[in-house]
Design an enzyme around this catalytic site. Structure first.
Site, PDB file in Angstrom:
ATOM      1  N   GLU A  72       0.831  -1.215   0.000  1.00 46.04           N
ATOM      2  CA  GLU A  72       0.000   0.000   0.000  1.00 46.04           C
ATOM      3  C   GLU A  72       0.864   1.265   0.000  1.00 46.04           C
ATOM      4  O   GLU A  72       0.518   2.266  -0.623  1.00 46.04           O
ATOM      5  CB  GLU A  72      -0.929  -0.045   1.224  1.00 46.04           C
ATOM      6  CG  GLU A  72      -1.906   1.099   1.350  1.00 46.04           C
ATOM      7  CD  GLU A  72      -3.070   1.040   0.370  1.00 46.04           C
ATOM      8  OE1 GLU A  72      -2.810   0.887  -0.831  1.00 46.04           O
ATOM      9  OE2 GLU A  72      -4.214   1.187   0.813  1.00 46.04           O
ATOM     10  N   THR A 115      -4.517  11.242  -4.735  1.00 47.32           N
ATOM     11  CA  THR A 115      -4.492  11.089  -3.283  1.00 47.32           C
ATOM     12  C   THR A 115      -3.597  12.168  -2.654  1.00 47.32           C
ATOM     13  O   THR A 115      -3.918  12.731  -1.611  1.00 47.32           O
ATOM     14  CB  THR A 115      -3.986   9.673  -2.895  1.00 47.32           C
ATOM     15  OG1 THR A 115      -4.812   8.729  -3.578  1.00 47.32           O
ATOM     16  CG2 THR A 115      -4.095   9.419  -1.407  1.00 47.32           C
TER      17      THR A 115
HETATM   18  P1  ADP Z   1      -7.208   3.511  -4.425  1.00 51.18           P
HETATM   19  O1  ADP Z   1      -7.611   4.320  -3.217  1.00 51.18           O
HETATM   20  O2  ADP Z   1      -8.369   3.248  -5.335  1.00 51.18           O
HETATM   21  O3  ADP Z   1      -6.415   2.285  -4.074  1.00 51.18           O
HETATM   22  P2  ADP Z   1      -4.737   4.852  -4.869  1.00 51.18           P
HETATM   23  O4  ADP Z   1      -4.579   6.206  -5.493  1.00 51.18           O
HETATM   24  O5  ADP Z   1      -4.426   4.674  -3.421  1.00 51.18           O
HETATM   25  O6  ADP Z   1      -6.218   4.396  -5.230  1.00 51.18           O
HETATM   26  O7  ADP Z   1      -3.818   3.775  -5.625  1.00 51.18           O
HETATM   27  C1  ADP Z   1      -3.752   3.677  -6.985  1.00 51.18           C
HETATM   28  C2  ADP Z   1      -2.301   3.863  -7.466  1.00 51.18           C
HETATM   29  O8  ADP Z   1      -1.531   2.676  -7.190  1.00 51.18           O
HETATM   30  C3  ADP Z   1      -2.253   4.080  -8.943  1.00 51.18           C
HETATM   31  O9  ADP Z   1      -1.266   5.076  -9.203  1.00 51.18           O
HETATM   32  C4  ADP Z   1      -1.790   2.738  -9.500  1.00 51.18           C
HETATM   33  O10 ADP Z   1      -1.065   2.869 -10.707  1.00 51.18           O
HETATM   34  C5  ADP Z   1      -0.912   2.199  -8.395  1.00 51.18           C
HETATM   35  N1  ADP Z   1      -0.865   0.723  -8.385  1.00 51.18           N
HETATM   36  C6  ADP Z   1       0.225  -0.074  -8.494  1.00 51.18           C
HETATM   37  N2  ADP Z   1      -0.108  -1.371  -8.459  1.00 51.18           N
HETATM   38  C7  ADP Z   1      -1.455  -1.420  -8.339  1.00 51.18           C
HETATM   39  C8  ADP Z   1      -2.390  -2.488  -8.259  1.00 51.18           C
HETATM   40  N3  ADP Z   1      -2.030  -3.767  -8.330  1.00 51.18           N
HETATM   41  N4  ADP Z   1      -3.686  -2.156  -8.113  1.00 51.18           N
HETATM   42  C9  ADP Z   1      -4.071  -0.870  -8.071  1.00 51.18           C
HETATM   43  N5  ADP Z   1      -3.247   0.180  -8.132  1.00 51.18           N
HETATM   44  C10 ADP Z   1      -1.930  -0.087  -8.274  1.00 51.18           C
END
Ligand code: ADP
Length: 306
Positions: A128, A181
């Protein structure tokens, strides 16, 4: 066991007053993943469908959490990961958390469950951190434990599982706009007035009590955020209209899901949730912003084997 298919659920973090500590788990939306033991050492992401995400395990949250677990186990074999992504990255319903949790949950099952759920949360937080630049568990904990969770502390990690009232439903609207974010964090004040802090902790306390006592009225009165929402709601077009609409149609309350743009509302019973979803549909369609709506019972099981 050599191979496992799992469902990794979407989650709602913050839940109005519980910024960075509260979360709950959904069951009508989530990713699927297949994890397989291989002779080739290391972590290998071999398939991703749904969204364009990196295959390099160090750039994909599923890979980063998997590598953290692998470093601890140091087995003489490796794992392949397939990600069937259904939760749009950046939607605010824990897309990255679902991936981070999915890989380590499945690996733990294949390895014969050497780790408990809190230890898995710790590995998943490493993944995360790749997406959000900080280790936090408010999406990961509900995905792993199911139901409502409260992150009592991150270091040392202490997760409390809260009870879920038995007929509680969520409606999520996801306007298809992008909110970074980082931007949603930067907009928040560094200090808050004491009177707002008092209102907020009184709401967190009463929300937790409402969950324990199955008290839908108290739950409704507690779903208020005077600290974060006044700032972040400005980033979400028509937020006030959505709130007005869901409350008028019988929702217990609503708020921003994670850092947005998704908005969640909670309802007592499936029928009321359906009414709320229909009302949002009718109102939001006029804005010309594309959107998705999901209705989900609160998922008390969390991540599961398919
Ligand atoms: P959410 O709150 O929907 O998880 P975030 O902004 O915290 O959204 O996370 C999304 C970010 O993480 C994006 O920039 C995405 O490219 C990156 N990322 C890397 N690997 C993954 C994955 N397996 N699944 C989702 N997002 C990913």
């Amino acid at each position: 066991m050599k191979e496992l298919k799992i469902f990794s659920p979407a989650t709602v973090a913050n839940v109005s007053c519980g910024f960075d500590v509260l979360g709950f788990c959904l069951d009508s939306i989530g990713d699927e993943m297949v994890v397989r033991k291989t002779d080739k050492k290391g972590i290998h992401i071999t398939k991703i469908t749904g969204y364009d995400l990196p295959f390099d395990p160090e750039k994909n949250v599923a890979g980063v959490s998997a590598l953290a677990l692998l470093k601890d186990v140091q087995p003489d074999f490796g794992f392949e990961i397939e990600i069937y992504k259904k939760i749009k990255p950046g939607s605010g319903v824990g897309s990255s958390a679902a991936s981070a949790v999915g890989s380590v949950f499945a690996m733990n099952e294949i390895l014969g469950r050497p780790y408990n759920r809190t230890e898995l949360t710790n590995f998943a937080m490493k993944g995360e951190a790749l997406a959000s630049k900080s280790e936090h568990a408010d999406n990961i904990a509900p995905a792993i434990f199911g139901g409502f969770t409260l992150v009592k502390s991150v270091a040392p990690l202490d997760i409390l599982q809260l009870p879920t009232p038995n007929d509680l439903w969520a409606v999520i609207i996801h306007p298809q706009i992008e909110i970074k974010t980082a931007e949603a964090r930067a907009i928040l004040p560094k200090n808050i007035p004491l009177k707002d802090a008092i209102t907020q902790w009184s709401n967190v306390g009463s929300l937790v009590h409402a969950l324990h006592s199955n008290d839908y009225d108290l739950l409704s009165k507690s779903l208020t955020d005077v600290v974060v929402e006044p700032h972040r709601s400005k980033l979400i077009p028509h937020f006030d209209l959505i709130r007005e609409t869901v409350l008028k149609h019988g929702a217990l309350g609503c708020g921003i899901s994670g850092s947005g743009p998704s908005i969640f509302s909670l309802s007592h019973g499936h029928k009321k949730a359906q009414n709320v979803a229909e009302a949002i549909q009718n109102v939001f369609v006029k804005t010309n912003i594309p959107f998705e709506i999901y209705i989900s019972k609160i998922n008390t099981q969390g991540i599961k084997i398919l």
